[in-house]
Design an enzyme around this catalytic site. Structure first.
Site, PDB file in Angstrom:
ATOM      1  N   GLU A 292      11.239   8.729  16.548  1.00  0.00           N
ATOM      2  CA  GLU A 292      10.508  10.002  16.610  1.00  0.00           C
ATOM      3  C   GLU A 292      11.458  11.179  16.380  1.00  0.00           C
ATOM      4  OE1 GLU A 292       9.999   7.435  18.549  1.00  0.00           O
ATOM      5  OE2 GLU A 292       7.880   7.246  19.078  1.00  0.00           O
TER       6      GLU A 292
ATOM      7  N   GLU B 198       6.275   1.877  22.846  1.00  0.00           N
ATOM      8  CA  GLU B 198       5.335   2.412  23.853  1.00  0.00           C
ATOM      9  C   GLU B 198       4.272   1.361  24.183  1.00  0.00           C
ATOM     10  OE1 GLU B 198       4.706   6.938  23.525  1.00  0.00           O
ATOM     11  OE2 GLU B 198       4.717   6.254  21.454  1.00  0.00           O
TER      12      GLU B 198
HETATM   13  C1  1HE Z   1       4.571   1.857   7.547  1.00  0.00           C
HETATM   14  C2  1HE Z   1       5.231   2.046   8.784  1.00  0.00           C
HETATM   15  C3  1HE Z   1       4.757   3.078   9.622  1.00  0.00           C
HETATM   16  C4  1HE Z   1       6.183   0.433   7.745  1.00  0.00           C
HETATM   17  N1  1HE Z   1       3.708   3.812   9.212  1.00  0.00           N
HETATM   18  N2  1HE Z   1       3.540   2.630   7.174  1.00  0.00           N
HETATM   19  N3  1HE Z   1       7.853   4.447  12.962  1.00  0.00           N
HETATM   20  C5  1HE Z   1       8.956   4.431  12.222  1.00  0.00           C
HETATM   21  O1  1HE Z   1       9.578   5.447  11.971  1.00  0.00           O
HETATM   22  C6  1HE Z   1       9.359   3.096  11.653  1.00  0.00           C
HETATM   23  C7  1HE Z   1       9.064   3.061  10.179  1.00  0.00           C
HETATM   24  N4  1HE Z   1       9.219   1.737   9.603  1.00  0.00           N
HETATM   25  C8  1HE Z   1      10.427   1.159   9.376  1.00  0.00           C
HETATM   26  O2  1HE Z   1      11.477   1.667   9.758  1.00  0.00           O
HETATM   27  C9  1HE Z   1      10.413  -0.131   8.631  1.00  0.00           C
HETATM   28  O3  1HE Z   1       9.206  -0.236   7.920  1.00  0.00           O
HETATM   29  C10 1HE Z   1      10.547  -1.391   9.517  1.00  0.00           C
HETATM   30  C11 1HE Z   1      11.969  -1.451  10.093  1.00  0.00           C
HETATM   31  C12 1HE Z   1       9.535  -1.426  10.646  1.00  0.00           C
HETATM   32  C13 1HE Z   1      10.316  -2.655   8.654  1.00  0.00           C
HETATM   33  O4  1HE Z   1      11.140  -2.606   7.505  1.00  0.00           O
HETATM   34  P1  1HE Z   1      10.781  -3.505   6.249  1.00  0.00           P
HETATM   35  O5  1HE Z   1      11.900  -3.340   5.257  1.00  0.00           O
HETATM   36  O6  1HE Z   1      10.482  -4.895   6.704  1.00  0.00           O
HETATM   37  O7  1HE Z   1       9.397  -2.949   5.663  1.00  0.00           O
HETATM   38  P2  1HE Z   1       9.128  -1.636   4.751  1.00  0.00           P
HETATM   39  O8  1HE Z   1       9.394  -1.989   3.310  1.00  0.00           O
HETATM   40  O9  1HE Z   1       9.837  -0.458   5.284  1.00  0.00           O
HETATM   41  O10 1HE Z   1       7.572  -1.405   5.003  1.00  0.00           O
HETATM   42  C14 1HE Z   1       6.595  -2.287   4.459  1.00  0.00           C
HETATM   43  C15 1HE Z   1       5.328  -1.481   4.309  1.00  0.00           C
HETATM   44  O11 1HE Z   1       4.903  -1.048   5.597  1.00  0.00           O
HETATM   45  C16 1HE Z   1       5.539  -0.214   3.498  1.00  0.00           C
HETATM   46  O12 1HE Z   1       4.318   0.074   2.851  1.00  0.00           O
HETATM   47  P3  1HE Z   1       4.092  -0.256   1.297  1.00  0.00           P
HETATM   48  O13 1HE Z   1       2.683   0.171   1.035  1.00  0.00           O
HETATM   49  O14 1HE Z   1       5.132   0.530   0.561  1.00  0.00           O
HETATM   50  O15 1HE Z   1       4.316  -1.747   1.152  1.00  0.00           O
HETATM   51  C17 1HE Z   1       5.782   0.840   4.544  1.00  0.00           C
HETATM   52  O16 1HE Z   1       5.485   2.148   4.121  1.00  0.00           O
HETATM   53  C18 1HE Z   1       4.817   0.377   5.631  1.00  0.00           C
HETATM   54  N5  1HE Z   1       5.203   0.856   6.932  1.00  0.00           N
HETATM   55  N6  1HE Z   1       6.240   1.140   8.869  1.00  0.00           N
HETATM   56  C19 1HE Z   1       3.129   3.578   8.017  1.00  0.00           C
HETATM   57  N7  1HE Z   1       5.293   3.309  10.821  1.00  0.00           N
HETATM   58  C20 1HE Z   1       1.845   8.375  19.243  1.00  0.00           C
HETATM   59  S1  1HE Z   1       3.386   8.894  18.829  1.00  0.00           S
HETATM   60  C21 1HE Z   1       4.276   7.516  18.234  1.00  0.00           C
HETATM   61  C22 1HE Z   1       5.305   8.011  17.287  1.00  0.00           C
HETATM   62  C23 1HE Z   1       5.942   6.941  16.487  1.00  0.00           C
HETATM   63  O17 1HE Z   1       5.636   5.782  16.578  1.00  0.00           O
HETATM   64  S2  1HE Z   1       7.184   7.483  15.447  1.00  0.00           S
HETATM   65  C24 1HE Z   1       7.880   6.024  14.785  1.00  0.00           C
HETATM   66  C25 1HE Z   1       7.230   5.628  13.488  1.00  0.00           C
END
Ligand code: 1HE
Length: 257
Positions: free
Chosen positions: A131, A111
């Site tokens: 989402e 977005e």
């Molecule tokens: C996060 C987030 C997040 C990572 N919110 N903390 N978005 C998603 O559903 C995507 C979620 N994220 C992922 O699928 C993956 O993290 C990635 C593909 C982006 C990257 O993967 P990777 O293996 O490099 O990293 P990771 O091990 O998954 O994440 C590293 C850290 O970032 C980890 O935190 P840590 O404290 O355990 O090290 C994760 O929890 C954190 N992290 N993504 C919070 N999104 C206004 S409406 C909009 C609606 C949306 O955007 S919905 C989609 C949300």
């Protein structure tokens, strides 16, 4: 000008803005969304183009899911409207904004990219709207902007099935206008920003502010708005100088490459 969550540097007329929350994959916390809004609502007056990129291996992981906890429906509306304000500030900034994409461009990250004027992706980029699987919905203007890039059918498919578009098919689908080798999207975006910054500011204003609104007007209204806009741009002194330069053989010609 720096900010904890945004790395901001000005290079002559170009503002370089990078998301700087890589330990959370640049997930959009409220604080980061507000920082984006403040930055784009208050661009320095001498900035003629902006590059928006990100530190780390991913452009942006979307909404910070850690903050999506106990909001009631009313708070949810207010929160989404806050995102709308921030992304509106990008789309209607006083200078064109070129997004430099790499890695995950997902959910709210997509977005965010969609609110920029041009998107440059590198080969590591991929696009998704998780989402659907998270039990939520887009809330950052994606339902308005993303179908304009890729079409409603593709967006519906992405949300229903979790489909991920890789960089090359993503470019074909319309997510990005440029596809470059890994690690080169920021440099390419900067090159494009420098090019756009050379345009007459009033023309860039018409392109970024008027064009998207004209495209949504009824045709008769659109034609009139276009006529008004073209009259204003043509009558500016800078336009007259540029046209004279062409007629005197001093301006660049349009070449195929
Ligand atoms: C996060 C987030 C997040 C990572 N919110 N903390 N978005 C998603 O559903 C995507 C979620 N994220 C992922 O699928 C993956 O993290 C990635 C593909 C982006 C990257 O993967 P990777 O293996 O490099 O990293 P990771 O091990 O998954 O994440 C590293 C850290 O970032 C980890 O935190 P840590 O404290 O355990 O090290 C994760 O929890 C954190 N992290 N993504 C919070 N999104 C206004 S409406 C909009 C609606 C949306 O955007 S919905 C989609 C949300």
């Amino acid at each position: 000008m720096t900010d904890q969550l945004l790395d901001i540097q000005q290079r002559d007329a170009i503002l370089l803005v990078r998301l700087n929350r890589m330990h959370k994959r640049n997930a959009l916390s409220d604080e980061l969304v507000i920082a984006l809004r403040n930055t784009f609502e208050n661009l320095p007056t001498d900035v003629r183009a902006v590059v928006l990129g990100a530190h780390g291996e991913h452009f942006c992981a979307g909404l910070d899911l850690g903050e999506l906890t106990q909001r009631n429906p009313g708070q949810g509306v207010v929160h989404s409207r806050m995102w709308h304000q921030a992304f509106h500030a990008i789309q209607f900034a006083t200078a064109p904004v070129i997004a430099a994409l790499h890695g995950a461009v997902v959910g709210g990250g997509l977005e965010l990219a969609a609110s920029c004027h041009i998107r440059v992706a590198d080969e590591t980029s991929y696009y998704a709207l998780p989402e659907g699987v998270r039990g939520i919905f887009v809330g950052g203007g994606g339902s308005v902007r993303i179908p304009k890039l890729i079409g409603l059918a593709r967006m519906t498919d992405m949300m229903l099935t979790g489909r991920v578009y890789q960089a090359e098919e993503g470019e074909r689908a319309g997510f990005a206008q440029y596809l470059v080798p890994a690690g080169q999207s920021f440099a390419k975006a900067l090159e494009l920003a420098e090019r756009a910054a050379q345009n007459a500011p009033l023309t860039n204003y018409a392109i970024t502010q008027a064009l998207p609104l004209i495209a949504e007007q009824a045709a008769d209204h659109g034609y009139l708005t276009e006529a008004l806009m073209t009259a204003v741009t043509q009558s500016a002194p800078e336009a007259k100088q540029r046209l004279q330069a062409f007629l005197q053989g001093k301006a660049e010609r349009v070449r195929a490459c």
